[in-house]
Design a protein around this motif. Structure first.
Motif, PDB file in Angstrom:
ATOM      1  N   ARG A 124      19.557   9.400  40.822  1.00 63.32           N
ATOM      2  CA  ARG A 124      19.537   8.907  39.443  1.00 63.32           C
ATOM      3  C   ARG A 124      20.706   9.463  38.646  1.00 63.32           C
ATOM      4  N   GLU A 162      23.205   6.048  39.559  1.00 57.76           N
ATOM      5  CA  GLU A 162      22.637   4.948  38.791  1.00 57.76           C
ATOM      6  C   GLU A 162      23.170   4.981  37.355  1.00 57.76           C
ATOM      7  N   ARG A 173      30.050  -0.358  38.641  1.00 57.92           N
ATOM      8  CA  ARG A 173      28.836   0.412  38.913  1.00 57.92           C
ATOM      9  C   ARG A 173      28.627   0.442  40.424  1.00 57.92           C
ATOM     10  N   LYS A 199      22.741  -1.727  43.507  1.00 56.12           N
ATOM     11  CA  LYS A 199      21.328  -1.384  43.585  1.00 56.12           C
ATOM     12  C   LYS A 199      20.888  -1.441  45.047  1.00 56.12           C
TER      13      LYS A 199
END
Length: 416
Positions: A119, A123, A282, A285
């Motif tokens: 996290r 993320e 980014r 996922k």
């Protein structure tokens, strides 16, 4: 642990100045070097842009190795820990990178589990990350590193709060990528739409129809003729000159186009987190693709158990090696630092590398151009003590998913 002055700018960072400044202050080259130095004195890379999986293959990295590496964004040294080396000395001239490397190590050592590490480091938009830092990491940091992450900026927010958003959109490179997206969007291209592709064929079609034509636009050709326009990539003036030597028309647009093509088209998107950072800004996922090696859950136990084997130094490579005994290092990772060096600096570095190299030691590095920088600059007496693995270097360069560099090079110490 070497002293750290995280807020030191270029003006006060003598180590960085020594590495960068090669020309008189009022010359065109000198002004260019000083502008780059000012930009480079902040955080540049939140993520490293060399493929650690390629590094580990090139080094034949095994348990018990003694490594010296440049830090940058820190992903490489964490990936190396998955092989349980005996020690890693991390050096970096940029105090912001030193603080980031120490934070990442502390996250593995003190956060409660793999999910919390993922996290924090993998993320975006996790509003509890700063609180997790306060509870688990901050009490275990050295004073200077903690002061760095808790310093407040002009917005009034602490630096650590960037992890509540997306640290990979910050730093010099992160902002450069954002500007690249804005320029592409001004020409009607949304680079993040690459995420909608589902095959190499579709990735190729996207590149050929949407990205490649951008390099013929007057604005982009104008920008790529100017060294300063690419400082945001972390490309110093010396490295720009290496890239420009590959082009015929006074612009490095063709070189950048070729390397962006490799990034976009040579690897499946789901397998290339570098492409996700460049085009989507980014990491993917779980259902979209893989994370960097150091964030894979299967490597978490080995990395967590090995973080105490790492020491992070605010120093240059030659300086650190000068303090080490002869024959005490097995693997050296120079990233692209030699592209910045004068012939004198290069020979001083390799004098220390050769002195400290154990039997069978290996050195790996990357270059902006395709050819090894050692061929014309390293003294024959030094170069003659190393074997160049040309074929393996070229093969692994083709596998490097970051696609930024022209050359990847492996040298192995010859036996007595």
């Amino acid at each position: 642990m070497t002293d750290l002055a995280p807020d030191a700018g270029f003006r006060g960072n003598e180590k960085l100045k020594d590495a960068l400044l090669q020309h008189a202050p009022l010359s065109a080259a000198g002004l260019s070097e000083r502008l780059f130095g000012l930009l480079f004195s902040g955080l540049v890379y939140a993520q490293i842009w060399e493929d650690p999986d390629v590094d580990m293959q090139a080094m034949d990295l095994a348990e018990g190795a003694r490594i010296v590496t440049i830090g940058s964004g820190g992903c490489n040294m964490l990936a190396y820990l998955s092989r349980r080396p005996a020690s890693i000395d991390v050096v970096d001239l940029n105090p912001n990178h030193v603080a980031l490397n120490r934070l990442k190590l502390a996250a593995f050592r003190h956060l409660p589990n793999h999910a919390s590490v993922r996290r924090l480091l993998g993320e975006q938009s996790v509003a509890t990350n700063a609180r997790m830092y306060d509870s688990h990491i901050a009490p275990n940091l050295d004073v200077a590193t903690r002061r760095y992450w808790e310093t407040r900026g002009v917005s009034g927010r602490r630096r650590i709060s960037v992890f509540n958003r997306n640290i990979y959109r910050t730093g010099l490179l992160g902002r450069f990528i954002t500007i690249g997206h804005l320029i592409a969007r001004s020409h009607g291209v949304r680079l993040e739409e690459l995420a909608e592709t589902r095959s190499l064929r579709e990735q190729r079609m996207f590149f050929d129809s949407r990205i490649a034509p951008l390099f013929d636009k007057p604005l982009i050709r104008w920008l790529t003729r100017r060294k300063s326009s690419l400082f945001g990539l972390g490309i110093p003036p010396q490295q720009y000159d290496e890239l420009a030597s590959l082009a015929d028309d006074g612009t490095i647009a063709p070189v950048l186009r070729h390397r962006l093509e490799k990034l976009c088209c040579h690897f499946l998107l789901r397998d290339n987190y570098f492409a996700w950072q460049a085009f989507m800004r980014r990491y993917p996922k779980p259902d979209e693709g893989i994370l960097p090696t150091y964030l894979h859950e299967r490597h978490y136990p080995a990395i967590r158990q090995s973080v105490d084997r790492v020491t992070v130094h605010h120093a240059n490579f030659t300086e650190l090696l000068g303090k080490k005994p002869a024959g005490s290092v097995d693997r050296y990772v120079l990233l692209d630092a030699q592209d910045w060096m004068t012939e004198q600096q290069l020979n001083a570095l390799w004098t220390e590398i050769t002195r400290t190299a154990a039997d069978g030691a290996r050195v790996i590095f990357r270059t902006a151009a395709e050819e090894s920088i050692l061929t014309d600059k390293l003294a024959p007496a030094l170069l003659g003590q190393w074997n160049y693995q040309a074929e393996r270097s070229q093969a692994l360069n083709r596998q490097d998913r970051s696609a930024i560099y022209g050359g990847f090079h492996i040298y192995e110490k010859r036996g007595e």
